[in-house]
Design a protein around this motif. Structure first.
Motif, short mmCIF file in Angstrom:
data_model
loop_
_atom_site.label_atom_id
_atom_site.label_comp_id
_atom_site.label_asym_id
_atom_site.label_seq_id
_atom_site.Cartn_x
_atom_site.Cartn_y
_atom_site.Cartn_z
N CYS A 8 0.85 -1.19 0.00
CA CYS A 8 0.00 0.00 0.00
C CYS A 8 0.89 1.24 0.00
N GLY A 9 0.26 2.39 -0.13
CA GLY A 9 0.98 3.65 -0.04
C GLY A 9 0.57 4.38 1.23
N GLY A 10 1.17 5.54 1.44
CA GLY A 10 0.82 6.36 2.59
C GLY A 10 1.55 7.70 2.47
N ALA A 11 1.27 8.59 3.41
CA ALA A 11 1.95 9.88 3.42
C ALA A 11 2.37 10.21 4.84
N LEU A 12 3.49 10.94 4.98
CA LEU A 12 3.95 11.33 6.31
C LEU A 12 3.05 12.44 6.85
N TYR A 13 2.27 12.09 7.87
CA TYR A 13 1.40 13.06 8.54
C TYR A 13 2.22 13.84 9.56
N LYS A 14 3.07 13.12 10.29
CA LYS A 14 4.11 13.70 11.13
C LYS A 14 5.38 12.96 10.76
N THR A 153 -6.11 5.40 -9.97
CA THR A 153 -5.32 4.59 -9.04
C THR A 153 -5.76 3.15 -9.23
N CYS A 154 -4.94 2.21 -8.75
CA CYS A 154 -5.25 0.80 -8.97
C CYS A 154 -4.75 0.00 -7.77
N GLN A 155 -4.85 -1.32 -7.83
CA GLN A 155 -4.38 -2.16 -6.73
C GLN A 155 -2.92 -1.82 -6.40
N GLY A 156 -2.63 -1.67 -5.13
CA GLY A 156 -1.26 -1.32 -4.72
C GLY A 156 -1.10 0.16 -4.44
N ASP A 157 -2.06 0.97 -4.89
CA ASP A 157 -2.03 2.42 -4.61
C ASP A 157 -2.81 2.76 -3.34
N SER A 158 -3.57 1.80 -2.82
CA SER A 158 -4.39 2.02 -1.64
C SER A 158 -3.61 2.71 -0.52
N GLY A 159 -4.26 3.63 0.16
CA GLY A 159 -3.64 4.30 1.30
C GLY A 159 -2.80 5.51 0.93
#
Length: 209
Positions: A8-14, A153-159
């Motif tokens: 999955c993906g994500g972003a730095l919130y902190k 977006t597609c499978q693996g881009d979630s988050g």
């Protein structure tokens, strides 16, 4: 933008907290099994920063229908820029940027090692519901995509984050890649968690991690 080892993906919130999707997680609690990769476009790069997870907090009440957000507390901070989240609905329109290491076509199930990004326009709830009907949780979800399809977006881009610039020209996260029928089909927008709706919940949960 970070990559999570379960795909999955994500972003730095902190510096030490990643914002991602609840459906990528197995639940809340102590969790040292996730490897977070940051600081690179190419996951195979020797410059990649890899940090383990310490704890996960899934959105309270998440049951697979809306509320698709989660936080990962990292074992140590990552010294990279954080992505501010939208706290009002004013930026939930216009053209957004999506990014991730997911599949480049529906059903590929391979993902990619190089980060890709694309632009997708906002799709109003009433238009989105033409396809999804009551499966769309209007208050908690945002739709985006081209009517003609082709980019999504597609499978693996979630988050991963969906973001745009605010009035000051700074990037702000408005969505989290959540779900959709297939990838990049005509008339079938992608569905994203509406970050502004959960901004105070996310802030509270992050402070308590």
């Amino acid at each position: 933008m970070v990559h999570l080892s379960m795909g999955c993906g994500g972003a730095l919130y902190k510096k030490d907290v990643v914002l991602t999707a609840a459906h990528c997680m197995s639940g809340s609690g102590n969790n040292t099994s996730i490897t977070v990769t940051a600081g690179v476009n190419d996951l195979n790069s020797s410059a990649a920063i890899k940090v383990k997870s310490k704890k996960v907090k899934v959105a309270p009440g998440y049951n697979g229908n809306g509320k698709d957000w989660a936080l990962i507390k990292l074992a140590r901070p990552i010294d990279k820029p954080t992505l501010k989240i939208a706290t009002t609905a004013q930026y939930n329109r216009g053209t957004f940027t999506i990014a991730g290491w997911g599949d480049t076509e529906e059903g590929a199930n391979t993902g990619t090692t190089k980060l890709r990004k694309a632009s997708v326009p906002f799709v109003a709830d009433r238009v989105c519901k033409r396809h999804y009907g009551n499966r769309l949780v209007s208050k908690e979800e945002l739709c985006a995509g081209w009517q003609s399809g082709g980019i999504d977006t597609c499978q693996g881009d979630s988050g991963g984050p969906m973001f745009r610039k605010d009035d000051a020209g700074k990037f702000i996260q408005v969505g989290i890649v959540s779900w959709g029928d297939g990838c990049a089909r005509a008339g079938v927008p992608g569905v994203y968690t509406e970050v502004s709706h959960f901004a105070s919940d996310i802030a509270r949960a992050a402070a308590a991690l």
